[in-house]
Design a protein around this motif. Structure first.
Motif, PDB file in Angstrom:
ATOM      1  N   ASP A 180      -0.355  23.145  -1.509  1.00 48.87           N
ATOM      2  CA  ASP A 180       0.980  22.649  -1.835  1.00 48.87           C
ATOM      3  C   ASP A 180       1.390  21.526  -0.897  1.00 48.87           C
ATOM      4  OD1 ASP A 180       1.085  24.376  -3.893  1.00 48.87           O
ATOM      5  OD2 ASP A 180       2.539  25.756  -2.997  1.00 48.87           O
ATOM      6  N   ASP A 181       1.109  21.691   0.404  1.00 46.21           N
ATOM      7  CA  ASP A 181       1.480  20.655   1.371  1.00 46.21           C
ATOM      8  C   ASP A 181       0.695  19.370   1.102  1.00 46.21           C
ATOM      9  OD1 ASP A 181       3.418  21.996   2.830  1.00 46.21           O
ATOM     10  OD2 ASP A 181       1.901  23.112   3.941  1.00 46.21           O
ATOM     11  N   TRP A 182      -0.562  19.537   0.717  1.00 44.21           N
ATOM     12  CA  TRP A 182      -1.372  18.358   0.412  1.00 44.21           C
ATOM     13  C   TRP A 182      -0.873  17.659  -0.865  1.00 44.21           C
ATOM     14  CZ3 TRP A 182      -4.625  15.257   2.790  1.00 44.21           C
ATOM     15  CH2 TRP A 182      -5.164  15.687   4.003  1.00 44.21           C
TER      16      TRP A 182
ATOM     17  N   GLN B 240       0.811  -1.227   0.000  1.00 44.14           N
ATOM     18  CA  GLN B 240       0.000   0.000   0.000  1.00 44.14           C
ATOM     19  C   GLN B 240       0.840   1.270   0.000  1.00 44.14           C
ATOM     20  OE1 GLN B 240      -3.140  -0.040  -0.490  1.00 44.14           O
ATOM     21  NE2 GLN B 240      -3.929  -2.022   0.184  1.00 44.14           N
ATOM     22  N   GLY B 241       2.137   1.147  -0.277  1.00 49.10           N
ATOM     23  CA  GLY B 241       2.958   2.350  -0.435  1.00 49.10           C
ATOM     24  C   GLY B 241       3.702   2.755   0.830  1.00 49.10           C
ATOM     25  N   ALA B 242       4.480   3.827   0.706  1.00 51.89           N
ATOM     26  CA  ALA B 242       5.358   4.281   1.791  1.00 51.89           C
ATOM     27  C   ALA B 242       4.539   4.677   3.011  1.00 51.89           C
ATOM     28  CB  ALA B 242       6.204   5.457   1.311  1.00 51.89           C
ATOM     29  N   ALA B 243       5.111   4.424   4.198  1.00 55.39           N
ATOM     30  CA  ALA B 243       4.414   4.754   5.441  1.00 55.39           C
ATOM     31  C   ALA B 243       4.324   6.260   5.665  1.00 55.39           C
ATOM     32  CB  ALA B 243       5.104   4.080   6.629  1.00 55.39           C
ATOM     33  N   GLU B 244       4.926   7.038   4.753  1.00 52.11           N
ATOM     34  CA  GLU B 244       4.758   8.501   4.811  1.00 52.11           C
ATOM     35  C   GLU B 244       3.277   8.885   4.789  1.00 52.11           C
ATOM     36  OE1 GLU B 244       7.317  10.506   1.775  1.00 52.11           O
ATOM     37  OE2 GLU B 244       8.319   8.572   1.701  1.00 52.11           O
ATOM     38  N   ILE B 245       2.423   8.023   4.254  1.00 56.15           N
ATOM     39  CA  ILE B 245       0.993   8.386   4.181  1.00 56.15           C
ATOM     40  C   ILE B 245       0.342   8.471   5.569  1.00 56.15           C
ATOM     41  CG2 ILE B 245       0.530   7.542   1.839  1.00 56.15           C
ATOM     42  CD1 ILE B 245      -0.684   5.033   3.144  1.00 56.15           C
ATOM     43  N   LEU B 246       1.043   7.966   6.597  1.00 51.63           N
ATOM     44  CA  LEU B 246       0.479   8.106   7.953  1.00 51.63           C
ATOM     45  C   LEU B 246       0.632   9.524   8.483  1.00 51.63           C
ATOM     46  CD1 LEU B 246       1.684   4.778   9.623  1.00 51.63           C
ATOM     47  CD2 LEU B 246      -0.630   5.349   8.853  1.00 51.63           C
ATOM     48  N   ASP B 247       1.583  10.289   7.899  1.00 52.14           N
ATOM     49  CA  ASP B 247       1.805  11.677   8.354  1.00 52.14           C
ATOM     50  C   ASP B 247       0.886  12.621   7.599  1.00 52.14           C
ATOM     51  OD1 ASP B 247       3.847  10.740   9.991  1.00 52.14           O
ATOM     52  OD2 ASP B 247       5.306  10.887   8.354  1.00 52.14           O
ATOM     53  N   ARG B 248      -0.390  12.462   7.794  1.00 48.39           N
ATOM     54  CA  ARG B 248      -1.390  13.234   7.085  1.00 48.39           C
ATOM     55  C   ARG B 248      -1.358  14.685   7.560  1.00 48.39           C
ATOM     56  NH1 ARG B 248      -6.087  11.060   4.612  1.00 48.39           N
ATOM     57  NH2 ARG B 248      -7.854  12.480   4.701  1.00 48.39           N
ATOM     58  N   PRO B 249      -1.296  15.648   6.621  1.00 48.42           N
ATOM     59  CA  PRO B 249      -1.255  17.052   7.056  1.00 48.42           C
ATOM     60  C   PRO B 249      -2.598  17.474   7.673  1.00 48.42           C
ATOM     61  CG  PRO B 249      -0.934  16.869   4.668  1.00 48.42           C
ATOM     62  CD  PRO B 249      -1.255  15.506   5.172  1.00 48.42           C
ATOM     63  N   SER B 250      -2.557  18.555   8.417  1.00 53.11           N
ATOM     64  CA  SER B 250      -3.814  19.040   9.001  1.00 53.11           C
ATOM     65  C   SER B 250      -4.648  19.704   7.908  1.00 53.11           C
ATOM     66  CB  SER B 250      -3.526  20.050  10.105  1.00 53.11           C
ATOM     67  OG  SER B 250      -3.149  21.283   9.539  1.00 53.11           O
ATOM     68  N   ARG B 251      -5.931  19.847   8.169  1.00 60.26           N
ATOM     69  CA  ARG B 251      -6.829  20.426   7.174  1.00 60.26           C
ATOM     70  C   ARG B 251      -6.495  21.884   6.868  1.00 60.26           C
ATOM     71  NH1 ARG B 251     -12.957  18.950   8.768  1.00 60.26           N
ATOM     72  NH2 ARG B 251     -12.146  17.286  10.050  1.00 60.26           N
ATOM     73  N   GLU B 252      -5.818  22.544   7.808  1.00 55.71           N
ATOM     74  CA  GLU B 252      -5.577  23.989   7.655  1.00 55.71           C
ATOM     75  C   GLU B 252      -4.459  24.289   6.655  1.00 55.71           C
ATOM     76  OE1 GLU B 252      -6.027  22.577  10.812  1.00 55.71           O
ATOM     77  OE2 GLU B 252      -8.115  23.222  10.579  1.00 55.71           O
TER      78      GLU B 252
ATOM     79  N   ARG C  69       0.371   4.937  14.694  1.00 58.05           N
ATOM     80  CA  ARG C  69      -0.231   6.277  14.577  1.00 58.05           C
ATOM     81  C   ARG C  69      -0.457   6.933  15.923  1.00 58.05           C
ATOM     82  NH1 ARG C  69      -4.751   7.741  10.289  1.00 58.05           N
ATOM     83  NH2 ARG C  69      -4.001   9.775  10.943  1.00 58.05           N
ATOM     84  N   LYS C  70      -0.459   6.147  17.023  1.00 63.58           N
ATOM     85  CA  LYS C  70      -0.785   6.711  18.347  1.00 63.58           C
ATOM     86  C   LYS C  70       0.202   7.797  18.739  1.00 63.58           C
ATOM     87  CE  LYS C  70      -3.425   3.005  20.382  1.00 63.58           C
ATOM     88  NZ  LYS C  70      -3.327   1.747  21.109  1.00 63.58           N
TER      89      LYS C  70
END
Lengths: 417, 86
Positions: free
Chosen positions: B35-37, B19-31, B85-86
């Protein structure tokens, strides 16, 4: 030295003592106008066209290993122009035209063989999709012929036409598609670039990229510091590590793709045959080996070798399509590192750093792109403007969402291509 | 290559979906901005060597962060994504 039939004849009469190494082994100078990072197919063709088309010769190609030792010598040698999306279509069409003239261009026998490529289909829906693709190819000015079941049988009588899961409904024939000898492509471009004054520097690993005030200044290497006005990255599967030296992350994941070859056999498979439903494709080399492959192993890897599950899958697909292959013995298998982009299409562009360029994202289709990629990249490096045939290969298309080229129609995100 | 499921132990690679790199766990905040998204969705470290990536264990349904080596194919450990993720 110019190669010719006469030269082969006279050398044969004089003990073949006149053949000399075809490129120099220069020491790196302290400064160049342009440094190319990566001496693979794309790096060598870029150097060649920088010299040939733009008259720029104060160039070094830095290769970590040896010329021909990377993906240019590990692919399955297929050359085709059967793309349908604007952007890819004109680019690969241009590339095929360059292939057709490559041997006289380079005075080098790259054994380009336009034996015809057949993409098989197994349902009415697939037939419609291939008819559409064929029309796109014809609109682009290339060739495509939609074959029905009997048409395919005339070309490929050995297939299992009545396979219960994948009965053959027909195929899309691309007569100008075929193969070429991959090593010879690397050597031919290397010789041509060297002859025009480009320094090909092997065993020279780039360890850093020097940037001052947003402008590239040169590179640090295992053979010393080299200053350069322009630095062009063209490192395929290793693009991520090279870009990291410039503080960049790329929209690239490196995956493993396996290939296989059997013992040498008499001529039996006269085309390039692709069996998309089984992720399997095959051709026969001039030496006689059946060269075939399948899909990615589907996990990021730099190992240059794959795992057994994909080997098993490829063998099963081969037996499904052409049961006769069960009599051939597999001689070798290997893997190549594929620079996979989210939409499955490549990138040829400037970066946000002045004088630093990027060429990557060739997925599993880099070999056939070697001439046009070098042509377009050389144009970009020399003039600062994208070449007409590669103007859609923008780095920022994933950020803006404009100009995504998802040829397979599976979505533009990692792990879907 | 055999991967490690925290529930089931060391299992054949065929039981897992990458399912790809674990970087996807570092989801940016909605604010944060577009560009960050965009970076989060597309840009990757793509390391040669030690890496952490996401695998789904099809039989038991666990999302796993696997610590492994992309050059040698050595697999070091597997942790539940929910724990990481905790």
């Amino acid at each position: 030295m110019r190669y010719s039939g006469f030269k082969v004849f006279t050398e044969g009469l004089t003990g073949n003592k006149g053949w000399k190494p075809v490129w120099r082994d220069p020491k790196p100078k302290s400064e160049y106008d342009i440094v190319l990072i990566g001496g693979g197919g794309h790096g060598l063709s870029t150097a060649y066209y920088l010299a040939k088309n733009h008259g720029l010769t104060n160039i070094a190609v830095l290769e970590k290993g040896y010329i021909g030792g990377g993906n240019v010598g590990r692919n399955t040698t297929i050359v085709r122009a059967n793309y349908s999306l604007p952007g890819n279509s004109e680019f690969y069409s241009h590339s095929l035209k360059l292939w057709e003239n490559l041997e006289s261009e380079l005075n080098y026998n790259v054994m380009h063989s336009q034996r015809g490529l057949i993409n098989l289909f197994h349902s009415d829906g697939q037939r419609d999709a291939f008819a559409r693709r064929g029309n796109a190819m014809i609109n682009q000015g290339d060739d495509a012929i939609l074959l029905d079941r009997e048409g395919v049988r005339q070309h490929l009588p050995y297939l299992d036409f009545d396979n219960i899961r994948f009965p053959v409904y027909g195929g899309l024939l691309h007569p100008r598609g075929g193969t070429a000898r991959h090593d010879a492509v690397a050597w031919g471009y290397a010789r041509g670039a060297d002859k025009r004054g480009v320094d090909l520097i092997q065993n020279c690993e780039v360890t850093g990229i020097d940037i001052e005030g947003g402008q590239v200044r040169g590179v640090r290497t295992s053979r010393g510091v080299i200053r350069a006005k322009k630095v062009a990255m063209v490192a395929a599967g290793r693009s991520g590590q090279v870009a990291a030296m410039a503080g960049m992350r790329l929209p690239i994941e490196s995956h493993i793709l396996q290939a296989f070859v059997t013992e040498g056999l008499k001529p039996v498979i006269h085309h390039v045959v692709s069996f998309g439903m089984g992720h399997f494709y095959i051709s026969q080399s001039d030496k006689g080996g059946l060269v075939f492959g399948g899909d990615l192993d589907f996990y990021s890897s730099y190992a240059q070798r794959g795992n057994l599950p994909m080997k098993e899958h490829v063998m099963e697909a081969a037996m499904t399509l052409m049961p006769m292959i069960g009599k051939a013995r597999v001689l070798r298998s290997w893997g190549g590192i594929m620079d996979m982009s989210p939409d499955g299409s490549p990138i040829i562009d400037k970066t946000h750093i002045d004088g630093l360029f990027v060429n990557c994202g060739w997925n599993y289709g880099g070999f056939k792109a070697v001439p046009a990629s070098g042509w377009a990249y050389a144009h970009l490096i020399a003039t600062g403007e994208p070449h007409e045939t590669a103007k859609r290969y923008r780095l920022d298309r994933f950020r803006t969402g404009r100009g995504i080229m998802d040829e397979e129609g599976t979505g533009s995100q990692h792990n879907l291509h | 290559m055999r991967l490690i499921c925290p529930h089931c132990g060391e299992r054949d690679r065929r039981e897992f979906t990458y399912q790809g790199a674990a970087e996807i766990l570092d989801r940016p905040s909605r604010e944060v901005g577009n560009d960050d998204w965009a970076d989060y969705l597309h840009l990757r470290e793509n390391p040669a060597g030690e890496t952490k990536d996401m695998w789904y264990h099809d039989p038991c349904g666990a999302w796993i962060v696997v610590h492994r080596d992309t050059v040698t194919h050595a697999v070091h450990s597997g942790e539940l994504a929910s724990e990481v993720r905790k």
